[in-house]
Design a protein around this motif. Structure first.
Motif, mmCIF file in Angstrom:
data_model
loop_
_atom_site.group_PDB
_atom_site.id
_atom_site.type_symbol
_atom_site.label_atom_id
_atom_site.label_comp_id
_atom_site.label_asym_id
_atom_site.label_seq_id
_atom_site.Cartn_x
_atom_site.Cartn_y
_atom_site.Cartn_z
ATOM 1 N N PRO A 103 87.570 60.664 6.320
ATOM 2 C CA PRO A 103 88.361 61.305 5.258
ATOM 3 C C PRO A 103 87.525 61.947 4.153
ATOM 4 C CG PRO A 103 89.236 59.123 5.774
ATOM 5 C CD PRO A 103 87.942 59.250 6.501
ATOM 6 N N LYS A 104 86.387 61.344 3.787
ATOM 7 C CA LYS A 104 85.609 61.851 2.667
ATOM 8 C C LYS A 104 84.840 63.127 3.010
ATOM 9 C CE LYS A 104 83.190 58.073 1.900
ATOM 10 N NZ LYS A 104 83.754 57.016 2.780
ATOM 11 N N GLY A 105 84.623 63.373 4.300
ATOM 12 C CA GLY A 105 83.754 64.481 4.685
ATOM 13 C C GLY A 105 82.296 64.070 4.699
ATOM 14 N N TYR A 106 82.043 62.801 4.408
ATOM 15 C CA TYR A 106 80.690 62.248 4.523
ATOM 16 C C TYR A 106 80.805 60.746 4.782
ATOM 17 C CZ TYR A 106 81.405 60.730 -0.348
ATOM 18 O OH TYR A 106 81.906 60.172 -1.489
ATOM 19 N N GLN A 107 79.744 60.202 5.334
ATOM 20 C CA GLN A 107 79.663 58.768 5.612
ATOM 21 C C GLN A 107 78.608 58.172 4.689
ATOM 22 O OE1 GLN A 107 77.723 57.822 9.319
ATOM 23 N NE2 GLN A 107 78.848 55.904 9.590
ATOM 24 N N ILE A 108 78.917 57.032 4.078
ATOM 25 C CA ILE A 108 77.919 56.356 3.256
ATOM 26 C C ILE A 108 77.047 55.511 4.181
ATOM 27 C CG2 ILE A 108 77.478 54.801 1.330
ATOM 28 C CD1 ILE A 108 80.178 55.566 0.182
ATOM 29 N N SER A 109 75.761 55.844 4.205
ATOM 30 C CA SER A 109 74.822 55.218 5.128
ATOM 31 C C SER A 109 73.509 54.984 4.396
ATOM 32 C CB SER A 109 74.643 56.118 6.355
ATOM 33 O OG SER A 109 73.774 55.539 7.298
ATOM 34 N N GLN A 110 72.432 54.743 5.127
ATOM 35 C CA GLN A 110 71.105 54.587 4.539
ATOM 36 C C GLN A 110 70.124 55.434 5.329
ATOM 37 O OE1 GLN A 110 70.701 50.148 4.510
ATOM 38 N NE2 GLN A 110 70.545 50.422 2.299
ATOM 39 N N ASP A 111 69.344 56.207 4.614
ATOM 40 C CA ASP A 111 68.394 57.096 5.278
ATOM 41 C C ASP A 111 66.972 56.840 4.791
ATOM 42 O OD1 ASP A 111 67.299 59.281 6.736
ATOM 43 O OD2 ASP A 111 67.494 60.555 4.955
ATOM 44 N N LYS A 112 66.719 57.093 3.527
ATOM 45 C CA LYS A 112 65.352 57.040 3.005
ATOM 46 C C LYS A 112 64.800 55.620 2.912
ATOM 47 C CE LYS A 112 65.222 61.480 2.451
ATOM 48 N NZ LYS A 112 64.503 62.265 3.472
ATOM 49 N N ASN A 165 92.320 52.481 9.886
ATOM 50 C CA ASN A 165 92.054 51.052 9.661
ATOM 51 C C ASN A 165 90.564 50.724 9.733
ATOM 52 O OD1 ASN A 165 94.665 50.206 9.191
ATOM 53 N ND2 ASN A 165 95.044 49.508 11.278
ATOM 54 N N ARG A 166 89.873 51.358 10.672
ATOM 55 C CA ARG A 166 88.454 51.045 10.875
ATOM 56 C C ARG A 166 87.552 51.742 9.861
ATOM 57 N NH1 ARG A 166 85.972 52.565 16.631
ATOM 58 N NH2 ARG A 166 85.628 54.545 15.546
ATOM 59 N N ALA A 167 88.053 52.792 9.210
ATOM 60 C CA ALA A 167 87.238 53.542 8.252
ATOM 61 C C ALA A 167 86.790 52.624 7.116
ATOM 62 C CB ALA A 167 88.041 54.713 7.695
ATOM 63 N N GLY A 168 85.497 52.598 6.875
ATOM 64 C CA GLY A 168 84.961 51.762 5.806
ATOM 65 C C GLY A 168 84.528 50.378 6.250
ATOM 66 N N THR A 169 84.773 50.033 7.522
ATOM 67 C CA THR A 169 84.320 48.738 8.025
ATOM 68 C C THR A 169 82.794 48.659 7.937
ATOM 69 O OG1 THR A 169 86.182 48.483 9.548
ATOM 70 C CG2 THR A 169 84.176 47.293 10.096
ATOM 71 N N PRO A 170 82.243 47.547 7.438
ATOM 72 C CA PRO A 170 80.780 47.457 7.329
ATOM 73 C C PRO A 170 80.102 47.334 8.682
ATOM 74 C CG PRO A 170 81.811 45.405 6.633
ATOM 75 C CD PRO A 170 82.921 46.370 6.879
ATOM 76 N N LEU A 171 79.045 48.103 8.848
ATOM 77 C CA LEU A 171 78.239 48.091 10.076
ATOM 78 C C LEU A 171 76.784 47.858 9.729
ATOM 79 C CD1 LEU A 171 79.295 51.412 11.894
ATOM 80 C CD2 LEU A 171 80.005 49.134 12.564
ATOM 81 N N VAL A 172 76.059 47.224 10.658
ATOM 82 C CA VAL A 172 74.611 47.380 10.658
ATOM 83 C C VAL A 172 74.273 48.223 11.879
ATOM 84 C CG1 VAL A 172 73.861 45.360 9.362
ATOM 85 C CG2 VAL A 172 74.345 45.115 11.797
ATOM 86 N N GLU A 173 73.432 49.218 11.682
ATOM 87 C CA GLU A 173 72.929 50.009 12.813
ATOM 88 C C GLU A 173 71.485 49.603 13.043
ATOM 89 O OE1 GLU A 173 72.038 54.592 14.281
ATOM 90 O OE2 GLU A 173 73.587 54.221 12.768
ATOM 91 N N MET A 174 71.221 49.125 14.254
ATOM 92 C CA MET A 174 69.902 48.622 14.621
ATOM 93 C C MET A 174 69.231 49.655 15.518
ATOM 94 S SD MET A 174 71.335 44.781 15.463
ATOM 95 C CE MET A 174 69.779 43.928 15.283
ATOM 96 N N VAL A 175 68.186 50.283 15.009
ATOM 97 C CA VAL A 175 67.530 51.392 15.710
ATOM 98 C C VAL A 175 66.220 50.890 16.306
ATOM 99 C CG1 VAL A 175 66.628 53.736 15.504
ATOM 100 C CG2 VAL A 175 68.571 53.009 14.078
ATOM 101 N N SER A 176 66.152 50.890 17.630
ATOM 102 C CA SER A 176 64.943 50.374 18.286
ATOM 103 C C SER A 176 63.898 51.474 18.435
ATOM 104 C CB SER A 176 65.296 49.815 19.671
ATOM 105 O OG SER A 176 65.365 50.853 20.635
ATOM 106 N N GLU A 177 62.674 51.052 18.638
ATOM 107 C CA GLU A 177 61.626 51.974 19.077
ATOM 108 C C GLU A 177 61.852 52.235 20.573
ATOM 109 O OE1 GLU A 177 59.683 53.490 17.205
ATOM 110 O OE2 GLU A 177 59.197 52.277 15.450
ATOM 111 N N PRO A 178 61.265 53.306 21.119
ATOM 112 C CA PRO A 178 61.473 53.608 22.553
ATOM 113 C C PRO A 178 60.636 52.699 23.452
ATOM 114 C CG PRO A 178 60.040 55.260 21.575
ATOM 115 C CD PRO A 178 60.487 54.376 20.444
ATOM 116 N N ASP A 179 60.921 51.390 23.394
ATOM 117 C CA ASP A 179 60.115 50.395 24.113
ATOM 118 C C ASP A 179 60.732 49.950 25.430
ATOM 119 O OD1 ASP A 179 58.328 50.454 22.036
ATOM 120 O OD2 ASP A 179 58.966 48.564 21.134
#
Length: 497
Positions: A103-112, A165-179
């Protein structure tokens, strides 16, 4: 040739074996908080569409986000479990893209500055010799973000329904190295992550409900090459089996494409469960497409020494710690320890049994054998298992002491314990006359009767057919209703024959 003209099944094993598959994962895990990441709306699966929503979830003008402290603690918890570095100052960013379910046109996430960096998970897979081989799969980072809503097509070719209903649900995104290098390794990796989040109590890890989802990045290169190939992302894998199927197909598809002179495009693909094939959805976005910038409505999160230590001190024992304990303290094989730590509930049950008996290997055998068979037939929940750990320990002691045979313990006493609660194993054995008979005179009479009834078999045995000994033992066990001491029966038979 175009991608649709390639038939991956035509590729030979020799060519397949000349390539190496390189896999990296983005694992999205919904957190079990009561409310959403930045709003007080309920975080609950399975309710009627658009009932767990409020002004902030719908991005109404004038609404401001506020961080859910519990979600931050859960993210730190998984970071500590994976030996990550915890960022003491972390910020949230806006990831800009325009889908109807956002709905917001953006997702609140973490980048830097994600909340967790580096670290990894150790997986165990079977080697060519059948032994377990351990391998560390590294993480690039783990970050917090909010989930998007859900688009529902409901069979319509022209209309899309939206459930926020699911919008705003807290997630952790776990990004692996290409191992990762195979479908098997990837399956073991996701299995271990699911096991971890369940042990930590931060997620139910139910892939069928979407609370654990994987985006799989697959590329190939010639064996011996060090440069990474062009990766393809397969989105939203919601079962470990289908994820492994998708990797297997995508590997063959890419090899077929290169071998026929084609070029791999960096794109996002989907997996067709019916055919087992992947298909193109869109060209892959780049980081610049999202135009990340710090969210101006959210202050940085500062994780103090005291806060971090309070989270660390509340951590439960993790699977890798329990596996080491089970092999070092209880002396069971590594494979047994791996099976018994599959869930926290099974591990806890095993430890409770071991608190009542020192026959640790027998306890392991019982849990991986009769107990597991029962759970497989009854929805697999050890919390609903009718036999208390102390009673199972008593049954193990009864069997190993020789008072009852193993077959009587597993096939007669154990079923009664499952059906009739409250009686001890020994009470059940005594009331049913199942205690093992070690009376030499009584058993000698039975041995004489069986030998007298089978003169032709006795003659054959005495001429060298020693395999017939089992037949005599079996007949005696039948006559004794399974209570004869097999060791004593064998000794008497050997003497008489």
């Amino acid at each position: 040739m175009t991608q649709t003209e390639i038939n991956p099944s035509d590729i030979s094993e020799e060519i397949l074996n000349s390539y190496e598959t390189v896999i990296g994962l983005e694992v999205h895990c919904q957190l079990l908080t009561e409310s959403k990441l930045f709003a007080s709306d309920r975080n609950l699966f399975g309710t009627e569409p658009n009932t767990n929503i409020g002004p902030l979830t719908l991005a109404l003008p004038g609404t401001l986000p506020k961080v859910n402290k519990k979600a931050v603690e859960y993210a730190v918890r998984i970071g500590l479990a994976c030996d990550c570095s915890i960022s003491r100052r972390t910020i949230f960013d806006r990831k800009n893209y325009f889908y109807p379910d956002l709905p917001k046109g953006y997702q609140i996430s973490q980048d830097k500055k994600p909340i967790c960096e580096n670290g990894g998970v150790t997986i165990a897979t079977k080697g060519t010799d059948g032994k377990l081989v351990e391998k560390l799969i590294r993480f690039h980072h783990i970050h917090l973000e909010e989930d998007a809503g859900k688009s529902v097509h409901d069979g319509s070719e022209t209309e899309t329904l939206l459930d926020y209903n699911r919008a705003g649900t807290p997630l952790v995104e776990m990004v692996s190295e290409p191992d990762l290098r195979s479908a098997d390794e990837t399956g073991a990796f996701v299995t271990e992550i699911r096991r971890l989040v369940r042990y930590l109590g931060i997620s139910d890890g139910n892939m069928e409900e979407g609370s654990l989802r994987c985006d799989v990045n697959v590329s190939i290169r010639k064996k011996g090459d060090t440069e990474l190939g062009v990766k393809v992302e397969v989105k939203n894998m919601n079962s470990i089996r289908n994820m492994m199927r998708a990797i297997t197909f995508e590997t063959k598809r890419q090899i077929s494409l290169l071998e026929s002179g084609g070029r791999i495009q960096q794109q996002t693909r989907m997996f067709d469960v019916e055919t087992g094939n992947t298909y193109g959805m869109r060209m892959k976005e780049t980081m610049n497409d999202y135009r990340y910038f710090p969210d101006p409505d959210l202050s940085p999160i500062i994780i103090s020494d005291e806060w971090l230590e309070s989270i660390r001190s509340a951590m439960p024992a993790l699977p890798k710690e329990l596996r080491k304990k089970f092999t070092d303290i209880y002396g069971i094989p590594a494979y047994d320890a791996l099976v018994l730590t599959d869930t926290k509930e099974i591990a806890d049950y095993f430890e409770e049994v071991c608190a009542k008996t020192t026959l640790y290997k027998s306890a392991s055998n019982w849990l991986m054998g009769p107990v597991k068979s029962y759970l497989n037939e009854h929805d697999g929940d050890i919390l609903l298992f009718p036999v208390k750990p102390a009673d199972l320990a008593a049954l193990i002691e009864l069997s190993e002491s020789g008072l009852v045979s193993n077959s009587v313990a597993t096939q007669k006493i154990f079923p009664v314990m499952l059906a009739e609660h409250g009686k001890s194993p020994k009470e059940i054995a005594v009331s049913n006359n199942w205690l093992q008979n070690s009376n030499t005179n009584e058993l000698e009479t039975l041995v004489d009767e069986v030998i007298a009834s089978m003169p032709d078999k006795v003659a054959a045995y005495q001429k060298g057919k020693k395999g017939l000994l089992g037949l005599f033992v079996g007949e005696i066990m039948k006559k004794s209703n399974g209570t004869a001491d097999p060791k004593l029966v064998n000794q008497l038979l050997a003497k008489k024959l």
